[in-house]
Design an enzyme around this catalytic site. Structure first.
Site, PDB file in Angstrom:
ATOM      1  N   GLU A   1      -6.508  15.579   2.918  1.00 41.37           N
ATOM      2  CA  GLU A   1      -7.756  14.866   3.168  1.00 41.37           C
ATOM      3  C   GLU A   1      -8.542  15.390   4.361  1.00 41.37           C
ATOM      4  OE1 GLU A   1      -4.780  13.422   2.819  1.00 41.37           O
ATOM      5  OE2 GLU A   1      -4.925  11.388   2.022  1.00 41.37           O
TER       6      GLU A   1
ATOM      7  N   ASP B   1      -2.408  11.402   0.944  1.00 40.71           N
ATOM      8  CA  ASP B   1      -1.458  10.384   1.412  1.00 40.71           C
ATOM      9  C   ASP B   1      -0.737   9.734   0.239  1.00 40.71           C
ATOM     10  OD1 ASP B   1      -2.166  10.876   4.018  1.00 40.71           O
ATOM     11  OD2 ASP B   1      -3.656   9.274   4.101  1.00 40.71           O
TER      12      ASP B   1
ATOM     13  N   ASP C   1      -0.007   6.630  -0.455  1.00 40.92           N
ATOM     14  CA  ASP C   1      -0.302   5.253  -0.855  1.00 40.92           C
ATOM     15  C   ASP C   1      -1.256   5.246  -2.049  1.00 40.92           C
ATOM     16  OD1 ASP C   1      -2.654   6.021   0.285  1.00 40.92           O
ATOM     17  OD2 ASP C   1      -2.556   4.653   1.988  1.00 40.92           O
TER      18      ASP C   1
ATOM     19  N   GLU D   1      -4.468   4.604  -2.269  1.00 40.51           N
ATOM     20  CA  GLU D   1      -5.737   5.292  -2.037  1.00 40.51           C
ATOM     21  C   GLU D   1      -5.541   6.805  -2.101  1.00 40.51           C
ATOM     22  OE1 GLU D   1      -9.520   5.123   1.047  1.00 40.51           O
ATOM     23  OE2 GLU D   1      -7.633   4.172   1.581  1.00 40.51           O
TER      24      GLU D   1
ATOM     25  N   TYR E   1       3.888   8.239   8.489  1.00 36.79           N
ATOM     26  CA  TYR E   1       2.649   7.676   7.936  1.00 36.79           C
ATOM     27  C   TYR E   1       2.429   6.261   8.445  1.00 36.79           C
ATOM     28  CZ  TYR E   1      -1.019   6.791   4.512  1.00 36.79           C
ATOM     29  OH  TYR E   1      -2.216   6.505   3.906  1.00 36.79           O
TER      30      TYR E   1
ATOM     31  N   ARG F   1       0.252   3.806   7.443  1.00 34.62           N
ATOM     32  CA  ARG F   1      -0.150   2.683   6.580  1.00 34.62           C
ATOM     33  C   ARG F   1       1.048   2.324   5.717  1.00 34.62           C
ATOM     34  NH1 ARG F   1      -4.823   5.966   6.336  1.00 34.62           N
ATOM     35  NH2 ARG F   1      -6.549   5.047   7.524  1.00 34.62           N
TER      36      ARG F   1
ATOM     37  N   HIS G   1       7.027   4.137   2.224  1.00 33.23           N
ATOM     38  CA  HIS G   1       8.368   3.598   2.050  1.00 33.23           C
ATOM     39  C   HIS G   1       9.241   3.696   3.285  1.00 33.23           C
ATOM     40  CE1 HIS G   1       7.248   3.272  -2.103  1.00 33.23           C
ATOM     41  NE2 HIS G   1       6.950   4.554  -2.144  1.00 33.23           N
TER      42      HIS G   1
END
Length: 956
Positions: free
Chosen positions: A17, A103, A105, A107, A335, A337, A382
């Site tokens: 990203e 990422d 997740d 998103e 990570y 989030r 996770h």
């Protein structure tokens, strides 16, 4: 699969990203890899109607979603990402494999899917996931890729469509009934309601006064030490067996909840009792000792990190996530989030190793500690947020500084402490009693705590939202006493207290409340809080979040007419449904149909379904269509008392009350927009009414004969002249009254006629220079300045406008001016070297506002960016986006037509001349038609842009 085997596998394109993330990962992969950033989302629902392809019309064009065809979304490549997409396509043509490394997740999964859909790769595609950016983690991710998880993509797409429908359907209702340019959102509106409800509780709150006694009791021992103090303090808890009232015994109405079993002492009663106990012989009535044990706190997840960074570092949620993002992308933490509190085996081993190294084996438990997640449907990443790698770097070893260091240290301490032993000790309660001179039995109580083994508290102590709360590592030592020991009252002090209204939410406590109610996704809380602050629904007073009067009107409308949409349980249930879609237990389209169109043909009208009573069973579409029940004036009006009403108008809040005399106008007064609503009382409203009305007559202009008045305007106080009746206000002969803003040193109540005449005399001609150019002194939007032609120079003070001389003005102009300004201003902020250009990046103040630059590329700060809080990572992202868009194309100016040669051939015939004239006439007509057509086309484009500019915002 070797991560550096170019010969075996050809070139591999890895897309992430952000540029910073790309730079870090590039260093861990071999020369056979090209690592490039998408610079965030490359494709999304259209932001404006102008972005929607021409084949779509009507509701589809407005919403960006085709609700009549299974809610098919209309995706478009973001205008500012088109050049970056072209670059990615070009790189893909030269590659043999594509790795989507966004990422892990929902998103990130959606971004990867959009990349695949837009790039249309003809080479093998792999989904590369990792939760930390270390060499081992990145190379492991390359060796073990997976396929795209379509369930996660569907769940994210459903969430995106849901938020679009909510925002684009409900926001226009707010525009019509409250104020233009407002927004509603599935989570932001509920978060705003929480803040408003807390303020309502504060407004309704009635404080209660209560008293008690605090005594200092001596043991009579003289050989006391720190471990066995000579005296201790205790508080009165009972009189004649009846418990003395404390703050929790009073309701929000200020009344005692249970007067039968509780004694309410007032000041007189407390002082009388204190006097009656002066000669009392006290003794120890009971000593109760219990073992104390405190276990470590779980490692951080997103919300607990935001809460603790707020308590300990003073960071807002947005700032915390910006710093954490930078730490993650540069390989310092995992990570950020995540809903999980789990640590991998590698992380547990690293933490236990550091416990032994830093604190000794005595602090290491026999078995590793595990923590169960408290978040239902934990589904982002996770693992908990922790230092990256199989060996944790201590804060001193990182080389970090500033905010980066402080947040990393917090995460490191919390992670290490989570694998340490419990803190243990003893908690002691001592009861002291005696009988007063008037025969009443008084009992005091004291509590103490001794920590015999600090365990994890050696490494980390969690903060508290309540500034008066006692932290876990605080000890309170009491003297060693036994039942029956005599005590002397060295001092008895009556103390008065008053109950306090419930505390306003802070960013930390609002995050906790949203998570406890299971509303929204924890990873979005930072952006939600940022949104409600930017939308002026909430403002900050210290760390407290205070709702504006505007938010009261918005929440009032939503509660009365869209009750279910801002219902806490309903919003939480929607989150459960979205999780079921992610798990493959529910389908997206039927769920969206139920939400938007209702439960079928028998759902009834919007009014029957609850448009007006706060709870509807029908669909969103019908609810926003039937707006007849909404009274705009009613939902924006709030009674203050004594007939005074607060109203939220289009230009801000004001109070008003009707006149006592029928037929005459009532009173009205503006209310400061940042006044906390719980401070607006009848008394304060009366003060506002009694202030100058905002229009004070100063006298008559001796030249024009017109009256001059001072007024309070929307943009500050000013003076103006009152033109005679009949003066034309519109048309060619319109006359505008002279107007001038007051200086900062002036006050509306004290400004004089002389002041007004001086202000209205501006601009003042200072003189002319040697070339005959006129120099004037003027007061502008950014302060006082001199002007000579197009050359402006700032003045240091407003008074200079009237007294600066020509010589002083010429001296100012004689000084060099860099780039058309008086001097090159120093940068507002330095942000380090850009990862692409490797040149220093700074924030500067430009003609159109602050911008970031590395000397080659300039990027204006967006509306949500602030100079004080912008991070290096955000600056690098803005520069990367600007580079991706490429240079602005300049429209080439057409060369002027060559003038016809003056000397015409004498042999030119009259017929030829006639033909030429005819041709010119036709050409002129054609040119007129083309010009008109061009104007028409331009007008249409402008109309489209104007229509698009009103598009509501929504949650991501």
């Amino acid at each position: 699969m070797s991560p550096s085997s170019e010969t075996a596998h050809g070139k591999r394109l890895v897309i992430v990203e952000s540029p910073a993330k790309a730079k870090t990962i590039k260093g861990y992969l071999g020369p056979g890899y090209i690592v490039e950033a998408s610079v965030g989302h490359i494709r999304d629902l259209p932001g404006t109607a102008a972005e929607v392809p021409d084949e779509y019309t009507g509701e589809v064009r407005r919403l960006g979603v085709d609700v009549d065809h299974d809610f098919a979304p209309i995706y478009v490549v973001n205008p500012d990402k088109k050049s970056q997409v072209s670059k990615l396509k070009s790189l893909l043509k030269e590659s043999d494999e594509l790795f989507l490394a966004t990422d892990e997740d929902r998103e990130g999964e959606a971004i990867a899917w959009h990349l695949q859909e837009v790039l249309k790769p003809k080479v093998p595609v792999h989904r590369m996931v990792f939760h930390e950016i270390t060499k081992d983690a990145i190379q492991e991710a390359v060796r073990n890729p997976r396929h795209l998880n379509k369930r996660l993509v569907d769940a994210q797409e459903t969430r995106r469509i849901l938020d679009r429908l909510y925002g684009y359907e409900v926001s226009p209702v707010l525009w019509k009934k409250v104020m233009p340019k407002l927004s509603a959102g599935r989570v932001q509106s509920v978060a705003t309601r929480l803040v408003v409800e807390r303020e309502r509780e504060r407004i309704a709150f009635t404080s209660a006064s209560y008293w008690d006694l605090v005594g200092t009791f001596g043991t009579g021992r003289t050989s006391a030490d720190a471990a066995n103090p000579e005296s201790f303090g205790a508080r009165l808890v009972a009189v004649d067996g009846k418990r003395v009232a404390t703050g929790r015994d009073f309701g929000s109405d200020g009344q005692l909840k249970n007067a039968a079993t509780t004694l309410h002492l007032d000041e007189q009663a407390a002082r009388t009792l204190a006097a009656a106990l002066q000669q009392t012989a006290f003794s120890v009535r009971a000593v109760e000792s219990k073992p104390y044990r405190r276990s470590p706190y779980a490692p951080f997840r997103t919300t607990t990190l935001q809460q603790e960074a707020s308590r300990k570092l003073g960071f807002g949620a947005k700032r915390t996530m910006q710093v954490a993002q930078k730490l993650y992308e540069n390989g310092f933490i995992t990570y950020m989030r995540t809903d999980s509190t789990t640590l991998s085996d590698t992380a547990v081993k690293a933490a236990r190793t550091q416990v032994t190294q830093l604190y000794g084996a005595d602090y290491l438990p026999d078995a590793p500690r595990t923590y169960a997640s408290k978040v239902k449907n934990a589904q982002e990443a996770h693992e908990a947020i922790r230092p990256s790698g199989d060996r944790f770097r201590t804060p001193a070893e990182t080389g970090l500084g500033g905010d980066d260091f402080r947040l990393y240290e917090l995460i490191w301490m919390r992670t290490v402490a989570s694998q340490m032993k419990d803190a243990v000790g003893q908690s002691v309660t001592v009861r002291v009693g005696g009988r007063s001179a008037d025969g009443r039995d008084a009992e005091f109580s004291a509590s103490g705590k001794i920590i015999t083994f600090h365990g994890f508290l050696k490494a980390y102590v969690e903060g508290a939202d309540d500034p008066n709360a006692e932290l876990d590592d605080r000890e309170r030592r009491l003297p060693q006493v036994t039942e029956g020991d005599p005590l002397a009252a060295e001092k008895l002090t009556p103390e008065g207290h008053a109950t306090k209204p419930p505390a306003r939410y802070t960013e930390a406590s609002l995050v906790k409340e949203l998570e406890d109610r299971e509303i929204g996704r924890p990873s979005t809380y930072a952006s939600i809080i940022d949104t409600i602050i930017n939308r002026k629904y909430v403002f900050k007073k210290g760390t407290a979040l205070v709702p504006s009067f505007l938010s009261f009107a918005v929440v009032n409308l939503l509660e009365k007419h869209f009750g279910r949409l801002v219902d806490y349980d309903f919003t939480a249930k929607m989150e459960d449904d979205l999780d079921r879609i992610a798990a493959g237990q529910a389908e997206s389209v039927p769920w969206l149909k139920l939400f938007y169109f209702g439960e079928g043909e028998g759902a009834g009208s919007a009014a029957e379904a609850g448009n007006g009573d706060g709870d509807h069973l029908g669909g969103l579409k019908e609810l926003v269509t039937d707006l007849g029940a909404i009274d705009a004036r009613e939902i924006s009006s709030f009674p203050v008392g004594d007939g005074i009403v607060l109203r939220v108008g289009r230009y801000g809040p004001y109070v008003e009350r009707p006149s006592a005399v029928e037929g005459e106008p009532g009173q009205r007064a503006d209310v400061p927009e940042e006044m906390p609503p719980d401070e607006l009382t009848v008394e304060l409203a009366e003060e506002l009414f009694n202030r100058p009305s905002g229009e004070r007559e100063l006298g008559t202009d001796p030249v024009s004969g017109n009256p001059l008045v001072a007024k309070a305007g929307r943009f500050g106080p000013y003076v103006t002249e009152v033109l005679p009746e009949g003066t034309p206000k519109t048309g060619k002969n319109a006359v505008k009254p002279r107007t001038a803003s007051l200086f900062k040193s002036m006050d509306l109540d004290t400004v004089t006629l002389e002041d007004a005449l001086k202000l209205l005399s501006l601009p003042r001609v200072v003189g002319t220079d040697a070339e005959g150019n006129e120099i004037t002194a003027q007061n502008g939007r950014y302060g006082p300045y001199l002007k000579r032609g197009t050359d402006s120079r700032s003045l240091t003070g407003e008074e200079q406008l009237f007294d600066i001389t020509l010589d002083e003005a010429l001296a100012i102009y004689a000084q060099p001016k860099a780039r058309g300004r008086a001097a090159a201003a120093p940068p507002l902020k330095e942000l380090g070297n850009d990862p692409v250009s490797e040149k220093p990046v700074v924030v500067k103040d430009g003609r159109f506002g602050p911008y970031v630059t590395d000397g080659e590329t300039n990027a204006t700060l967006r509306k949500d960016d602030e100079v004080e809080t912008i991070t290096p990572e955000r600056a690098f992202e803005l520069l990367a986006e600007k580079r991706a868009r490429g240079p602005v194309k300049k429209t080439a100016k057409k060369a002027p037509a060559k003038k016809a040669t003056a000397a015409k051939k004498a042999t030119a015939t009259k017929a030829a001349a006639t033909k030429t004239v005819a041709k010119k006439t036709v050409a002129k007509k054609t040119a007129v038609k083309k010009t008109a057509a061009a104007k028409s086309t331009a007008a249409k484009k402008v109309a489209v842009r104007k229509g698009a500019a009103d598009a509501p915002s929504e949650e991501s």
